[in-house]
Scaffold this motif. Structure first.
Motif, PDB file in Angstrom:
ATOM      1  N   UNK A 179     -18.979   3.702  32.867  1.00 53.62           N
ATOM      2  CA  UNK A 179     -19.514   2.399  32.524  1.00 53.62           C
ATOM      3  C   UNK A 179     -20.789   2.437  31.716  1.00 53.62           C
ATOM      4  N   UNK A 180     -21.052   1.328  31.067  1.00 58.11           N
ATOM      5  CA  UNK A 180     -22.182   1.249  30.143  1.00 58.11           C
ATOM      6  C   UNK A 180     -23.527   1.245  30.857  1.00 58.11           C
ATOM      7  N   UNK A 181     -23.588   0.678  32.047  1.00 53.11           N
ATOM      8  CA  UNK A 181     -24.865   0.668  32.764  1.00 53.11           C
ATOM      9  C   UNK A 181     -25.285   2.080  33.143  1.00 53.11           C
ATOM     10  N   UNK A 182     -24.308   2.913  33.436  1.00 54.20           N
ATOM     11  CA  UNK A 182     -24.641   4.316  33.714  1.00 54.20           C
ATOM     12  C   UNK A 182     -25.210   5.010  32.487  1.00 54.20           C
ATOM     13  N   UNK A 183     -24.707   4.655  31.324  1.00 58.22           N
ATOM     14  CA  UNK A 183     -25.259   5.242  30.100  1.00 58.22           C
ATOM     15  C   UNK A 183     -26.724   4.853  29.928  1.00 58.22           C
ATOM     16  N   UNK A 184     -27.033   3.586  30.217  1.00 60.74           N
ATOM     17  CA  UNK A 184     -28.425   3.131  30.118  1.00 60.74           C
ATOM     18  C   UNK A 184     -29.284   3.859  31.151  1.00 60.74           C
ATOM     19  N   UNK A 185     -28.755   3.980  32.382  1.00 57.80           N
ATOM     20  CA  UNK A 185     -29.514   4.630  33.449  1.00 57.80           C
ATOM     21  C   UNK A 185     -29.711   6.119  33.175  1.00 57.80           C
ATOM     22  N   UNK A 186     -28.807   6.724  32.421  1.00 55.82           N
ATOM     23  CA  UNK A 186     -28.973   8.142  32.059  1.00 55.82           C
ATOM     24  C   UNK A 186     -30.138   8.346  31.089  1.00 55.82           C
ATOM     25  N   UNK A 187     -30.476   7.282  30.362  1.00 54.80           N
ATOM     26  CA  UNK A 187     -31.568   7.367  29.385  1.00 54.80           C
ATOM     27  C   UNK A 187     -32.883   6.844  29.933  1.00 54.80           C
ATOM     28  N   UNK A 188     -32.824   6.150  31.080  1.00 56.22           N
ATOM     29  CA  UNK A 188     -34.021   5.554  31.677  1.00 56.22           C
ATOM     30  C   UNK A 188     -33.949   5.727  33.197  1.00 56.22           C
ATOM     31  N   UNK A 189     -35.090   5.921  33.853  1.00 53.56           N
ATOM     32  CA  UNK A 189     -35.084   6.137  35.314  1.00 53.56           C
ATOM     33  C   UNK A 189     -34.897   4.830  36.089  1.00 53.56           C
ATOM     34  N   UNK A 190     -33.696   4.282  35.993  1.00 53.88           N
ATOM     35  CA  UNK A 190     -33.373   3.006  36.638  1.00 53.88           C
ATOM     36  C   UNK A 190     -32.631   3.286  37.945  1.00 53.88           C
TER      37      UNK A 190
END
Length: 391
Positions: A179-190
């Motif tokens: 999923x796309x949210x995981x891609x964002x979280x891989x780039x930021x410490x979310x």
């Protein structure tokens, strides 16, 4: 808490043979439906239907409590970004178990903008301090257009307020891996919570998706999970004639065969108003099917309708009583209200008010429910009642 299903007003003894069901036939159909129960239990036991296990997930419960305890003092507001199954359950929990005026004196203030109406979203901004707001983004795929666009809308304000530290005010609940949210979280410490792969969106309220906002708003989520386990025991009874979930399904299936293609849910409680909203989604998405399991085109489904008693006695009930006999109505009735003092006639010269003196608003509301129930029954309209001791 005691919950009972009263389906006496769908029986032939109440509404006649043309529209009513024979109780002995219902009993025999329940007895003959063991294969359906066994199929459901097999899917539960082999992990196909993971939502059954959610109320027993003590690891998740502890993680949610730990997280919400750690962030609650940081945030003055909470914005839930999701739509459909990602929002209707959390909204129903919040409005049924918290005050209708929660945001006037409680923190964090809770917002559930489950639509992409730009004016509606914009009207949230004057009421929040973005620097002190937690934005909880909920999407299994991350690609849901409405959720993604709402995230992007608030991201503009997050980056203005926090710059590259925007991630500190974001929380994701999404798929375990994809999923796309995981891609964002891989780039930021979310921080990310997970929706199990075997749990569909509309059945996910007991994941972090629903438990996070509930815990932040002060709902006892451990008690909530205990209640869910009790309901699981009740609706898991092997004696299907004594299983309220099965009987509810059986009655609606048989009523559809009699042309009752509309299912009305009508709570006589404002706190349960959004439960009826959630019901519409659960019913429509679960039952609206073009093809059956053998691939045959069937175009089947019962249309769910939401009403509120006593409000909609003055807008919809005439249609239900006098219009096409194509509906089955489920009332939600609350036995005991928290605040229910007797009324006094402060205008003694208005004798027309005397009949209300000494009566409580709860009595009035439930009497109106009984009157609507009677009107439907007298006009051969099938109806049943889920009776809750309290909310």
């Amino acid at each position: 808490m005691d919950i009972r299903l009263d389906y006496s007003n769908v029986l032939s003894s109440a509404i006649g043979n043309e529209h009513g069901l024979d109780p002995e036939k219902l009993r025999s159909m329940a007895a003959a439906s063991g294969a359906h129960y066994e199929s459901l239990m097999e899917k539960r036991n082999n992990g196909t239907l993971g939502f059954f296990d959610l109320p027993r997930d003590e690891v998740l419960l502890k993680e949610v409590i730990k997280y919400t305890t750690s962030v609650k003092e940081r945030f003055e507001s909470y914005v839930h970004i999701g739509i459909g199954g990602s929002s209707l359950g959390p909204i129903a929990l919040h409005t049924s178990l918290n005050s209708a005026y929660y945001n006037m004196d409680r923190q964090p203030a809770m917002f559930f903008p489950d639509n992409v109406d730009p004016d509606w979203l914009d009207e949230i901004l004057p009421h929040i301090n973005v620097k002190k707001t937690l934005f909880h983004v909920v999407s299994k795929s991350g690609g849901t257009a409405e959720t993604a666009s709402t995230l992007l809308y608030f991201m503009e304000h997050l980056k203005k307020a926090l710059g590259e530290n925007f991630y500190r005010n974001l929380l994701f609940t999404t798929d375990p891996h994809a999923g796309l949210l995981n891609q964002i979280a891989n780039e930021n410490p979310i921080k990310c919570f997970r929706i199990p792969q075997n749990v569909g969106g509309r059945f996910s309220v007991f994941t972090a998706l629903g438990l996070i906002p509930a815990a932040l708003s002060g709902i006892d989520i451990a008690a909530l999970m205990r209640g869910a386990r009790k309901m699981d025991a009740l609706t898991g009874r092997e004696d299907l004639f004594d299983n309220p979930a099965f009987m509810y399904a059986l009655i609606h299936t048989e009523m559809m065969k009699r042309g009752k293609n509309i299912s009305v849910m009508m709570p006589y409680s404002n706190k349960l108003r959004d439960v009826a909203d959630w019901y519409r989604q659960l019913w429509a998405e679960s039952l609206g099917k073009r093809f059956d399991r053998n691939g045959k085109r069937v175009d089947v489904g019962q249309t769910p309708v939401k009403a509120l008693g006593a409000t909609d006695q003055h807008s919809q009930v005439q249609l239900y009583v006098e219009g096409p006999n194509d509906k089955i109505t489920t009332f939600l009735e609350v036995g005991h209200f928290k605040h229910n003092t007797p009324l006094e006639n402060h205008f003694p010269y208005i004798v027309d008010f005397d009949y209300l003196a000494g009566k409580s608003l709860g009595q009035l509301l439930n009497t109106e429910k009984s009157a609507t129930e009677l009107a439907l029954t007298n006009n051969r309209r099938p109806n049943l009642t889920l009776k809750l001791e309290k909310v």
